[in-house]
Scaffold this motif. Structure first.
Motif, mmCIF file in Angstrom:
data_model
loop_
_atom_site.group_PDB
_atom_site.id
_atom_site.type_symbol
_atom_site.label_atom_id
_atom_site.label_comp_id
_atom_site.label_asym_id
_atom_site.label_seq_id
_atom_site.Cartn_x
_atom_site.Cartn_y
_atom_site.Cartn_z
ATOM 1 N N MET A 62 8.627 27.470 -38.599
ATOM 2 C CA MET A 62 9.107 27.530 -37.233
ATOM 3 C C MET A 62 9.609 28.941 -36.926
ATOM 4 O O MET A 62 10.356 29.520 -37.716
ATOM 5 C CB MET A 62 10.241 26.509 -37.018
ATOM 6 C CG MET A 62 10.824 26.524 -35.605
ATOM 7 S SD MET A 62 12.214 25.388 -35.413
ATOM 8 C CE MET A 62 11.418 23.808 -35.695
ATOM 9 N N SER A 63 9.242 29.483 -35.776
ATOM 10 C CA SER A 63 9.664 30.826 -35.404
ATOM 11 C C SER A 63 11.150 30.847 -35.075
ATOM 12 O O SER A 63 11.740 29.817 -34.721
ATOM 13 C CB SER A 63 8.867 31.313 -34.201
ATOM 14 O OG SER A 63 9.196 30.572 -33.049
ATOM 15 N N ALA A 64 11.741 32.037 -35.179
ATOM 16 C CA ALA A 64 13.167 32.178 -34.900
ATOM 17 C C ALA A 64 13.479 31.843 -33.445
ATOM 18 O O ALA A 64 14.497 31.206 -33.141
ATOM 19 C CB ALA A 64 13.613 33.604 -35.232
ATOM 20 N N ASP A 65 12.603 32.247 -32.529
ATOM 21 C CA ASP A 65 12.824 31.967 -31.106
ATOM 22 C C ASP A 65 12.812 30.476 -30.818
ATOM 23 O O ASP A 65 13.645 29.961 -30.052
ATOM 24 C CB ASP A 65 11.757 32.655 -30.257
ATOM 25 C CG ASP A 65 11.947 34.161 -30.197
ATOM 26 O OD1 ASP A 65 13.069 34.617 -30.519
ATOM 27 O OD2 ASP A 65 10.988 34.871 -29.842
ATOM 28 N N LEU A 66 11.885 29.757 -31.435
ATOM 29 C CA LEU A 66 11.806 28.319 -31.233
ATOM 30 C C LEU A 66 13.039 27.626 -31.813
ATOM 31 O O LEU A 66 13.575 26.686 -31.220
ATOM 32 C CB LEU A 66 10.536 27.760 -31.875
ATOM 33 C CG LEU A 66 10.329 26.245 -31.748
ATOM 34 C CD1 LEU A 66 10.341 25.817 -30.283
ATOM 35 C CD2 LEU A 66 9.025 25.828 -32.421
ATOM 36 N N ALA A 67 13.507 28.097 -32.971
ATOM 37 C CA ALA A 67 14.689 27.508 -33.593
ATOM 38 C C ALA A 67 15.911 27.670 -32.694
ATOM 39 O O ALA A 67 16.711 26.740 -32.531
ATOM 40 C CB ALA A 67 14.945 28.161 -34.951
ATOM 41 N N VAL A 68 16.058 28.852 -32.096
ATOM 42 C CA VAL A 68 17.189 29.102 -31.198
ATOM 43 C C VAL A 68 17.089 28.209 -29.954
ATOM 44 O O VAL A 68 18.094 27.659 -29.484
ATOM 45 C CB VAL A 68 17.244 30.589 -30.792
ATOM 46 C CG1 VAL A 68 18.272 30.809 -29.681
ATOM 47 C CG2 VAL A 68 17.590 31.446 -31.994
ATOM 48 N N LYS A 69 15.871 28.060 -29.426
ATOM 49 C CA LYS A 69 15.688 27.206 -28.254
ATOM 50 C C LYS A 69 16.051 25.754 -28.569
ATOM 51 O O LYS A 69 16.687 25.080 -27.752
ATOM 52 C CB LYS A 69 14.243 27.297 -27.766
ATOM 53 C CG LYS A 69 13.918 28.611 -27.058
ATOM 54 C CD LYS A 69 12.477 28.615 -26.565
ATOM 55 C CE LYS A 69 12.158 29.921 -25.842
ATOM 56 N NZ LYS A 69 10.753 29.977 -25.371
ATOM 57 N N LEU A 70 15.648 25.284 -29.741
ATOM 58 C CA LEU A 70 15.997 23.918 -30.130
ATOM 59 C C LEU A 70 17.505 23.755 -30.271
ATOM 60 O O LEU A 70 18.072 22.733 -29.881
ATOM 61 C CB LEU A 70 15.298 23.550 -31.440
ATOM 62 C CG LEU A 70 13.796 23.254 -31.348
ATOM 63 C CD1 LEU A 70 13.218 22.985 -32.730
ATOM 64 C CD2 LEU A 70 13.534 22.072 -30.416
ATOM 65 N N GLN A 71 18.166 24.766 -30.851
ATOM 66 C CA GLN A 71 19.621 24.737 -30.950
ATOM 67 C C GLN A 71 20.255 24.660 -29.566
ATOM 68 O O GLN A 71 21.200 23.885 -29.336
ATOM 69 C CB GLN A 71 20.137 25.979 -31.675
ATOM 70 C CG GLN A 71 19.884 26.004 -33.166
ATOM 71 C CD GLN A 71 20.429 27.278 -33.799
ATOM 72 O OE1 GLN A 71 20.649 28.290 -33.127
ATOM 73 N NE2 GLN A 71 20.661 27.232 -35.101
ATOM 74 N N LEU A 72 19.743 25.457 -28.651
ATOM 75 C CA LEU A 72 20.297 25.473 -27.301
ATOM 76 C C LEU A 72 20.072 24.145 -26.595
ATOM 77 O O LEU A 72 21.007 23.574 -26.015
ATOM 78 C CB LEU A 72 19.658 26.610 -26.503
ATOM 79 C CG LEU A 72 20.142 26.767 -25.053
ATOM 80 C CD1 LEU A 72 21.637 27.036 -25.002
ATOM 81 C CD2 LEU A 72 19.365 27.871 -24.348
ATOM 82 N N TYR A 73 18.849 23.636 -26.655
ATOM 83 C CA TYR A 73 18.541 22.372 -25.983
ATOM 84 C C TYR A 73 19.364 21.226 -26.581
ATOM 85 O O TYR A 73 19.871 20.370 -25.847
ATOM 86 C CB TYR A 73 17.057 22.051 -26.088
ATOM 87 C CG TYR A 73 16.154 23.046 -25.399
ATOM 88 C CD1 TYR A 73 16.594 23.793 -24.307
ATOM 89 C CD2 TYR A 73 14.845 23.256 -25.845
ATOM 90 C CE1 TYR A 73 15.761 24.711 -23.680
ATOM 91 C CE2 TYR A 73 14.010 24.170 -25.212
ATOM 92 C CZ TYR A 73 14.479 24.898 -24.139
ATOM 93 O OH TYR A 73 13.654 25.815 -23.520
#
Length: 228
Positions: free
Chosen positions: A1-12
């Motif tokens: 999983m990319s870092a950007d996607l991981a951050v987005k999942l954390q945010l959501y």
């Protein structure tokens, strides 16, 4: 999983939990301020939801403006701790004496609930040894697990204990089940992070959000049975 996607999942995930805990919190605040007859039990649960809401607000803002969650001790952990401390206060003391008179209830109903502290503290101790996050986060996980274990002990005790004539235990069984699961999924969320399994945290958060939203309405329904 990319870092950007991981951050987005954390945010959501944290926005979702912010909304769900906020929903439960506002239901609770409305109930305690709009009614003349109020049980202290309600106040403790509202305070628990407020603590959860503030913790989620902090994490949401951190991710949105700083690009991720803190990797050291942070005030969001205090929200977790306060949540379980208020759940503990709700069941400890006078409420426990109403449900367990220490005479007619067999000791087995005080022994079986010890499974909660054993399981939760074992996981936390393993996190101290094998965790991949900073030492301060692992210590927070241990402390939060200890407080959750104390609350969980009484949740399970009041869930399984035979009811006395007053019917308090029966009225609160569903609430205690939900509150106990809040502890379980909260520690699962933290534990997955401690052990480095961040990609599946979103599943724990999904169930945790549902529990945040349900805990006060279920408690309120149970408390109404006392004052009829």
């Amino acid at each position: 999983m990319s870092a950007d996607l991981a951050v987005k999942l954390q945010l959501y995930g944290n926005i979702y939990l912010l909304l769900m805990s906020g929903f439960g919190m506002f239901l609770g605040l409305f109930a305690v301020f709009a009614r003349k007859r109020k049980a202290i039990y309600l106040y403790f649960t509202v305070l628990a939801l407020i603590s959860s809401f503030l913790s989620r607000l902090f994490y949401t803002l951190m991710i949105a403006f700083y690009g991720g969650l803190p990797d050291i001790f942070n005030i969001g952990f205090l929200g977790y701790a306060a949540t379980f401390l208020f759940f503990f206060f709700a069941n400890y003391g006078q409420m426990d004496l109403l449900i367990d008179d220490r005479r007619s209830i067999r000791p087995i109903y005080r022994i079986v609930p010890l499974v909660i502290p054993v399981v939760e503290l074992t996981a936390a101790l393993l996190g101290m040894i094998y965790g991949v996050v900073s030492f301060s986060v692992r210590v927070c996980y241990l402390v939060i697990s200890l407080i959750s274990a104390l609350a969980g002990y009484y949740h399970l005790k009041h869930l399984i204990i035979p009811d006395l004539d007053d019917g308090f235990a029966k009225a609160l069984r569903s609430y205690n089940a939900i509150a106990m699961l809040i502890g379980f999924f909260s520690l699962t969320e933290i534990g997955l992070s401690v052990f480095g399994h961040n990609t599946v945290i979103i599943f724990a958060q999904f169930f945790l959000g549902l529990l945040y939203a349900a805990v006060f309405p279920v408690l309120d329904k149970g408390v109404k049975k006392w004052i009829r």
